[in-house]
Enzyme design. Structure first.
Site, PDB file in Angstrom:
ATOM      1  N   CYS A 267      -3.595  -2.016   5.093  1.00 22.16           N
ATOM      2  CA  CYS A 267      -2.666  -0.920   5.355  1.00 22.16           C
ATOM      3  C   CYS A 267      -2.499  -0.683   6.858  1.00 22.16           C
TER       4      CYS A 267
ATOM      5  N   CYS B 170       1.156  -0.990   5.531  1.00 20.08           N
ATOM      6  CA  CYS B 170       1.911   0.261   5.596  1.00 20.08           C
ATOM      7  C   CYS B 170       2.270   0.713   7.019  1.00 20.08           C
TER       8      CYS B 170
ATOM      9  N   LYS C 269       4.280  -1.812   9.321  1.00 20.86           N
ATOM     10  CA  LYS C 269       5.564  -1.996   8.620  1.00 20.86           C
ATOM     11  C   LYS C 269       6.485  -0.794   8.854  1.00 20.86           C
TER      12      LYS C 269
ATOM     13  N   TYR D 215       8.570  -5.273  -3.257  1.00 20.56           N
ATOM     14  CA  TYR D 215       8.472  -4.334  -2.129  1.00 20.56           C
ATOM     15  C   TYR D 215       8.616  -5.043  -0.772  1.00 20.56           C
TER      16      TYR D 215
ATOM     17  N   GLU E  24      11.672  -4.800   1.895  1.00 16.54           N
ATOM     18  CA  GLU E  24      11.409  -4.046   3.134  1.00 16.54           C
ATOM     19  C   GLU E  24      11.645  -4.914   4.364  1.00 16.54           C
TER      20      GLU E  24
ATOM     21  N   HIS F   4      19.642  25.077   1.995  1.00 21.24           N
ATOM     22  CA  HIS F   4      20.981  24.615   2.314  1.00 21.24           C
ATOM     23  C   HIS F   4      21.179  24.522   3.813  1.00 21.24           C
TER      24      HIS F   4
ATOM     25  N   GLU G 252      18.504  19.703  -1.861  1.00 24.49           N
ATOM     26  CA  GLU G 252      18.946  20.848  -2.691  1.00 24.49           C
ATOM     27  C   GLU G 252      19.673  20.365  -3.944  1.00 24.49           C
TER      28      GLU G 252
HETATM   29  P1  FAD Z   1      -7.521  -3.691   1.969  1.00 24.85           P
HETATM   30  O1  FAD Z   1      -6.892  -2.606   2.714  1.00 24.85           O
HETATM   31  O2  FAD Z   1      -6.810  -4.991   1.895  1.00 24.85           O
HETATM   32  O3  FAD Z   1      -8.961  -3.910   2.633  1.00 24.85           O
HETATM   33  C1  FAD Z   1      -9.800  -4.959   2.265  1.00 24.85           C
HETATM   34  C2  FAD Z   1     -10.648  -5.324   3.463  1.00 24.85           C
HETATM   35  O4  FAD Z   1     -11.717  -6.153   3.037  1.00 24.85           O
HETATM   36  C3  FAD Z   1      -9.888  -6.127   4.515  1.00 24.85           C
HETATM   37  O5  FAD Z   1     -10.014  -5.497   5.770  1.00 24.85           O
HETATM   38  C4  FAD Z   1     -10.558  -7.494   4.503  1.00 24.85           C
HETATM   39  O6  FAD Z   1     -10.576  -8.113   5.764  1.00 24.85           O
HETATM   40  C5  FAD Z   1     -11.950  -7.141   4.030  1.00 24.85           C
HETATM   41  N1  FAD Z   1     -12.666  -8.242   3.388  1.00 24.85           N
HETATM   42  C6  FAD Z   1     -12.208  -9.078   2.418  1.00 24.85           C
HETATM   43  N2  FAD Z   1     -13.175  -9.909   2.020  1.00 24.85           N
HETATM   44  C7  FAD Z   1     -14.282  -9.590   2.754  1.00 24.85           C
HETATM   45  C8  FAD Z   1     -15.613 -10.088   2.783  1.00 24.85           C
HETATM   46  N3  FAD Z   1     -16.015 -11.065   1.967  1.00 24.85           N
HETATM   47  N4  FAD Z   1     -16.480  -9.534   3.666  1.00 24.85           N
HETATM   48  C9  FAD Z   1     -16.080  -8.537   4.500  1.00 24.85           C
HETATM   49  N5  FAD Z   1     -14.845  -8.016   4.491  1.00 24.85           N
HETATM   50  C10 FAD Z   1     -13.971  -8.535   3.625  1.00 24.85           C
HETATM   51  N6  FAD Z   1       0.748   0.694   0.350  1.00 24.85           N
HETATM   52  C11 FAD Z   1       1.269   1.940   0.428  1.00 24.85           C
HETATM   53  O7  FAD Z   1       0.748   2.855  -0.220  1.00 24.85           O
HETATM   54  N7  FAD Z   1       2.370   2.207   1.212  1.00 24.85           N
HETATM   55  C12 FAD Z   1       2.968   1.244   1.956  1.00 24.85           C
HETATM   56  O8  FAD Z   1       3.957   1.521   2.652  1.00 24.85           O
HETATM   57  C13 FAD Z   1       2.444  -0.073   1.897  1.00 24.85           C
HETATM   58  N8  FAD Z   1       3.004  -1.049   2.634  1.00 24.85           N
HETATM   59  C14 FAD Z   1       2.458  -2.301   2.591  1.00 24.85           C
HETATM   60  C15 FAD Z   1       3.055  -3.303   3.358  1.00 24.85           C
HETATM   61  C16 FAD Z   1       2.538  -4.573   3.332  1.00 24.85           C
HETATM   62  C17 FAD Z   1       3.208  -5.654   4.170  1.00 24.85           C
HETATM   63  C18 FAD Z   1       1.393  -4.869   2.543  1.00 24.85           C
HETATM   64  C19 FAD Z   1       0.816  -6.260   2.521  1.00 24.85           C
HETATM   65  C20 FAD Z   1       0.788  -3.890   1.777  1.00 24.85           C
HETATM   66  C21 FAD Z   1       1.317  -2.595   1.787  1.00 24.85           C
HETATM   67  N9  FAD Z   1       0.767  -1.564   1.025  1.00 24.85           N
HETATM   68  C22 FAD Z   1       1.309  -0.313   1.071  1.00 24.85           C
HETATM   69  C23 FAD Z   1      -0.394  -1.813   0.135  1.00 24.85           C
HETATM   70  C24 FAD Z   1      -1.713  -1.338   0.790  1.00 24.85           C
HETATM   71  O9  FAD Z   1      -1.828  -1.915   2.073  1.00 24.85           O
HETATM   72  C25 FAD Z   1      -2.890  -1.752  -0.093  1.00 24.85           C
HETATM   73  O10 FAD Z   1      -2.686  -1.262  -1.402  1.00 24.85           O
HETATM   74  C26 FAD Z   1      -4.209  -1.196   0.446  1.00 24.85           C
HETATM   75  O11 FAD Z   1      -4.450  -1.627   1.755  1.00 24.85           O
HETATM   76  C27 FAD Z   1      -5.359  -1.619  -0.464  1.00 24.85           C
HETATM   77  O12 FAD Z   1      -6.576  -1.157   0.054  1.00 24.85           O
HETATM   78  P2  FAD Z   1      -7.947  -1.910  -0.287  1.00 24.85           P
HETATM   79  O13 FAD Z   1      -9.025  -1.088   0.300  1.00 24.85           O
HETATM   80  O14 FAD Z   1      -7.997  -2.233  -1.722  1.00 24.85           O
HETATM   81  O15 FAD Z   1      -7.844  -3.326   0.465  1.00 24.85           O
HETATM   82  P1  NDP Z   2       5.622  -7.667  -5.635  1.00 22.21           P
HETATM   83  O1  NDP Z   2       4.760  -7.896  -6.807  1.00 22.21           O
HETATM   84  O2  NDP Z   2       6.197  -6.334  -5.391  1.00 22.21           O
HETATM   85  O3  NDP Z   2       6.826  -8.709  -5.657  1.00 22.21           O
HETATM   86  C1  NDP Z   2       6.603 -10.087  -5.727  1.00 22.21           C
HETATM   87  C2  NDP Z   2       7.941 -10.765  -5.828  1.00 22.21           C
HETATM   88  O4  NDP Z   2       7.765 -12.159  -5.664  1.00 22.21           O
HETATM   89  C3  NDP Z   2       8.616 -10.541  -7.165  1.00 22.21           C
HETATM   90  O5  NDP Z   2       9.972 -10.324  -6.952  1.00 22.21           O
HETATM   91  C4  NDP Z   2       8.384 -11.872  -7.878  1.00 22.21           C
HETATM   92  O6  NDP Z   2       9.424 -12.237  -8.752  1.00 22.21           O
HETATM   93  C5  NDP Z   2       8.411 -12.836  -6.721  1.00 22.21           C
HETATM   94  N1  NDP Z   2       7.673 -14.059  -7.009  1.00 22.21           N
HETATM   95  C6  NDP Z   2       6.415 -14.179  -7.491  1.00 22.21           C
HETATM   96  N2  NDP Z   2       6.079 -15.482  -7.588  1.00 22.21           N
HETATM   97  C7  NDP Z   2       7.143 -16.187  -7.158  1.00 22.21           C
HETATM   98  C8  NDP Z   2       7.408 -17.569  -7.028  1.00 22.21           C
HETATM   99  N3  NDP Z   2       6.499 -18.489  -7.361  1.00 22.21           N
HETATM  100  N4  NDP Z   2       8.615 -17.952  -6.566  1.00 22.21           N
HETATM  101  C9  NDP Z   2       9.548 -17.035  -6.236  1.00 22.21           C
HETATM  102  N5  NDP Z   2       9.357 -15.713  -6.333  1.00 22.21           N
HETATM  103  C10 NDP Z   2       8.160 -15.292  -6.798  1.00 22.21           C
HETATM  104  O7  NDP Z   2       4.736  -8.171  -4.402  1.00 22.21           O
HETATM  105  P2  NDP Z   2       4.886  -7.993  -2.847  1.00 22.21           P
HETATM  106  O8  NDP Z   2       4.318  -9.228  -2.276  1.00 22.21           O
HETATM  107  O9  NDP Z   2       6.266  -7.606  -2.456  1.00 22.21           O
HETATM  108  O10 NDP Z   2       3.932  -6.760  -2.554  1.00 22.21           O
HETATM  109  C11 NDP Z   2       2.597  -6.720  -3.069  1.00 22.21           C
HETATM  110  C12 NDP Z   2       2.202  -5.312  -3.409  1.00 22.21           C
HETATM  111  O11 NDP Z   2       1.913  -4.589  -2.216  1.00 22.21           O
HETATM  112  C13 NDP Z   2       3.308  -4.504  -4.081  1.00 22.21           C
HETATM  113  O12 NDP Z   2       3.326  -4.722  -5.456  1.00 22.21           O
HETATM  114  C14 NDP Z   2       2.933  -3.088  -3.739  1.00 22.21           C
HETATM  115  O13 NDP Z   2       2.032  -2.583  -4.691  1.00 22.21           O
HETATM  116  C15 NDP Z   2       2.256  -3.233  -2.393  1.00 22.21           C
HETATM  117  N6  NDP Z   2       3.207  -2.828  -1.350  1.00 22.21           N
HETATM  118  C16 NDP Z   2       3.599  -1.511  -1.305  1.00 22.21           C
HETATM  119  C17 NDP Z   2       4.534  -1.099  -0.413  1.00 22.21           C
HETATM  120  C18 NDP Z   2       4.954   0.337  -0.401  1.00 22.21           C
HETATM  121  O14 NDP Z   2       4.264   1.155  -0.957  1.00 22.21           O
HETATM  122  N7  NDP Z   2       6.078   0.671   0.216  1.00 22.21           N
HETATM  123  C19 NDP Z   2       5.137  -2.014   0.555  1.00 22.21           C
HETATM  124  C20 NDP Z   2       4.667  -3.367   0.432  1.00 22.21           C
HETATM  125  C21 NDP Z   2       3.737  -3.738  -0.490  1.00 22.21           C
HETATM  126  P3  NDP Z   2       9.446 -11.827 -10.298  1.00 22.21           P
HETATM  127  O15 NDP Z   2       9.738 -10.361 -10.267  1.00 22.21           O
HETATM  128  O16 NDP Z   2      10.541 -12.648 -10.846  1.00 22.21           O
HETATM  129  O17 NDP Z   2       8.105 -12.169 -10.844  1.00 22.21           O
END
Ligand code: FAD
Ligand code: NDP
Length: 448
Positions: free
Chosen positions: A44, A49, A52, A179, A183, A437, A442
């Site tokens: 995140c 998050c 991004k 997502y 985005e 308003h 609203e």
């Molecule tokens: P993470 O935050 O992924 O943390 C896991 C940590 O474990 C990492 O730092 C990793 O390096 C560490 N780790 C892994 N393996 C090991 C190991 N063996 N030893 C030590 N450390 C290790 N969510 C939202 O709510 N709003 C958003 O706008 C949003 N935008 C996103 C945009 C993108 C591009 C992405 C990829 C995700 C986004 N998410 C968003 C999703 C959100 O980031 C995740 O749901 C959240 O970070 C999950 O938290 P977590 O603690 O499960 O894992």
């Molecule tokens: P998503 O699961 O949202 O979307 C994955 C997309 O990739 C789907 O459209 C899927 O298609 C497509 N896909 C999967 N496999 C293939 C393939 N082999 N070839 C072509 N297309 C494929 O995953 P994201 O990676 O976008 O994000 C991961 C998660 O992170 C999200 O689900 C969300 O929970 C979290 N996130 C949250 C955000 C937020 O809160 N604003 C922002 C970014 C991430 P199909 O639908 O046809 O399977």
């Protein structure tokens, strides 16, 4: 006699879930270690998050510059965008946040151990060649981008790399319909990159209310994104920064980057799960019960690695409930209903509760209220932006069971509506609430 352990709780992964669990357990006087292989704050903070959203803000300026003219502003200097400035300012801000996480953990008394941790057994963790025992272990290792393998897939990049690109390309291909794809297509397009979005299905954001995904798609196309539905990538050729992306319809697209946003898989590689009884699904997701317990009595897992709902507030809430269970009075279960969520697409989409179809499947009779209008900002701003709102009500109880919105401030507005829906508000409650308003929000209390 109670067995002595090096730690009461050993947390693997300092992301959204792990940091909250580690810091709260330490604040309760528990002896806590938290292992992190990369930067504190996890996905995140570092590649999700936060950076991004900063990029989304950056990409919205061209529309604001355009709108400002209708409001009487004369933009004097020629507008230009500098990628390095945005990227490096973003990195500075993230480094500041990493420091805050470091302080939060240290001040709570948790011991941060940098390195990759792996399980040696049900109560034993190894890291940097050292072995530690722990009464309980929490796996919060998150997820990792998944890129399918095909000819030239090594030329594709994931969202991780988007935050440190050397230079912004002139053209980009983004693959996926979820997502991240939607985005980043908006971000790139807003920053002036000619963007093609390739999705294999017939509807972007297919898990959302269909009208909302349609409005997002229409809005993205109006802003200049080339959306290719029902299209797949066959192969990628070329070299770094000069790619040709070959599609199944015979078309080839030239691009500086091919961003694959095709989902994320659980981060469990090298975690030593084989040294325990922990079970995973075929995609690597760790299987836990309703209380985040794995097949090992002393090992818990939560957040993206259990892949229930991949959102930061969900990982944090799961951590809070686990702590209550381990060190509090209760054993609460996580309520996954009515989790609000937003896609920071352009236009923005936010939602809470059931989609229309889910409500039809669940209730015998529902009422659907809709509104589609041009927000006031666009009148002088002369933009194309619109707002779409859909409210879904269970006719039998009058309870609002779903609210979906596309457009200006959708995420901020739906956060407030989520409280009302969680509290069981009825349509009559909405109707009796005064509007503010003039606002976009609203409209939600005047839907007829
Ligand atoms: P993470 O935050 O992924 O943390 C896991 C940590 O474990 C990492 O730092 C990793 O390096 C560490 N780790 C892994 N393996 C090991 C190991 N063996 N030893 C030590 N450390 C290790 N969510 C939202 O709510 N709003 C958003 O706008 C949003 N935008 C996103 C945009 C993108 C591009 C992405 C990829 C995700 C986004 N998410 C968003 C999703 C959100 O980031 C995740 O749901 C959240 O970070 C999950 O938290 P977590 O603690 O499960 O894992
Ligand atoms: P998503 O699961 O949202 O979307 C994955 C997309 O990739 C789907 O459209 C899927 O298609 C497509 N896909 C999967 N496999 C293939 C393939 N082999 N070839 C072509 N297309 C494929 O995953 P994201 O990676 O976008 O994000 C991961 C998660 O992170 C999200 O689900 C969300 O929970 C979290 N996130 C949250 C955000 C937020 O809160 N604003 C922002 C970014 C991430 P199909 O639908 O046809 O399977």
């Amino acid at each position: 006699m109670r067995k002595e352990y090096d730690f009461d709780l050993f947390v693997i992964g300092a992301g959204s879930g792990g940091v909250r669990a580690g810091r709260m357990a330490a604040a309760k006087g528990k002896k806590v270690a938290i292992a992190e292989v990369s930067a504190l704050g996890g996905t995140c903070v570092n590649v999700g998050c936060v950076p991004k959203k900063l990029f989304v803000y950056a990409s919205q300026f061209p529309e604001l510059f355009h709108a400002s003219q209708g409001y009487g502003w004369n933009i004097q200097q020629s507008q230009s965008f500098n990628w390095e400035t945005l990227r490096d300012n973003k990195t500075r801000e993230i480094t500041r946040l990493n420091g805050i996480y470091q302080n939060l953990l240290s001040n709570s008394g948790a011991q941060i151990i940098k390195g990759r941790a792996s399980l040696e057994g049900p109560q034993q963790v190894s890291i940097n060649g050292e072995s530690y025992s722990a009464e309980n272990i929490l796996i919060a290792t998150g997820g990792w981008p998944y890129i399918p393998e095909f000819e030239g897939s090594e030329l594709a990049i994931s969202s991780n790399e988007m935050f440190t690109l050397e230079q912004l390309p002139e053209k980009a291909v983004v693959v996926g319909g979820g997502y991240i794809a939607v985005e980043f297509a908006g971000i790139l397009n807003g920053l002036g990159v000619k963007t093609d979005l390739i999705y294999r299905g017939d509807r972007l954001l297919k898990t959302f209310d269909p009208q909302c995904s349609e409005k997002v798609t229409e809005g993205m196309i109006a802003k200049g994104v080339n959306v290719h539905l029902n299209t797949e990538v066959r192969s990628i050729s070329g070299k770094e920064n000069k790619l040709s992306v070959h599609l199944n319809n015979g078309q080839s697209l030239e691009a500086g980057i091919a961003l694959y946003a095709t989902g994320r898989t659980a981060n469990t590689q090298g975690l030593g799960l084989e040294n325990t009884a922990i079970k995973t699904q075929s995609n690597g997701t760790i299987i836990v019960d309703d209380y985040f317990k794995t097949a090992e009595t002393n090992i818990y897992a939560l957040g993206d690695v259990i892949d229930r709902v991949q959102l930061t507030p969900v990982a944090i809430q799961e951590s809070m409930l686990l702590l209550e269970q381990l060190y509090g009075e209760n054993k609460p279960r996580m309520d996954y209903d009515n989790i609000p969520t937003a896609v920071f697409s352009q236009p923005e989409l936010a939602t809470v509760g059931l989609t229309e179809q889910q409500a039809r499947d669940k209730y015998s009779n529902i009422k659907v209220y809709e509104s589609d209008f041009r927000p006031m900002f666009e009148t002088l701003g002369q933009g194309e932006g619109r707002v779409y709102i859909k409210l879904i009500v269970d006719s039998a109880t009058d309870r609002v069971v779903g609210c979906h919105m596309v457009g200006e401030h959708a995420a901020e507005i739906i956060q407030g509506i989520a409280i009302a829906i969680k509290a069981g508000a009825t349509k009559a409650d909405f109707d009796q609430t005064m509007g503010i308003h003039p606002t976009v929000a609203e409209e939600l209390v005047t839907l007829k």
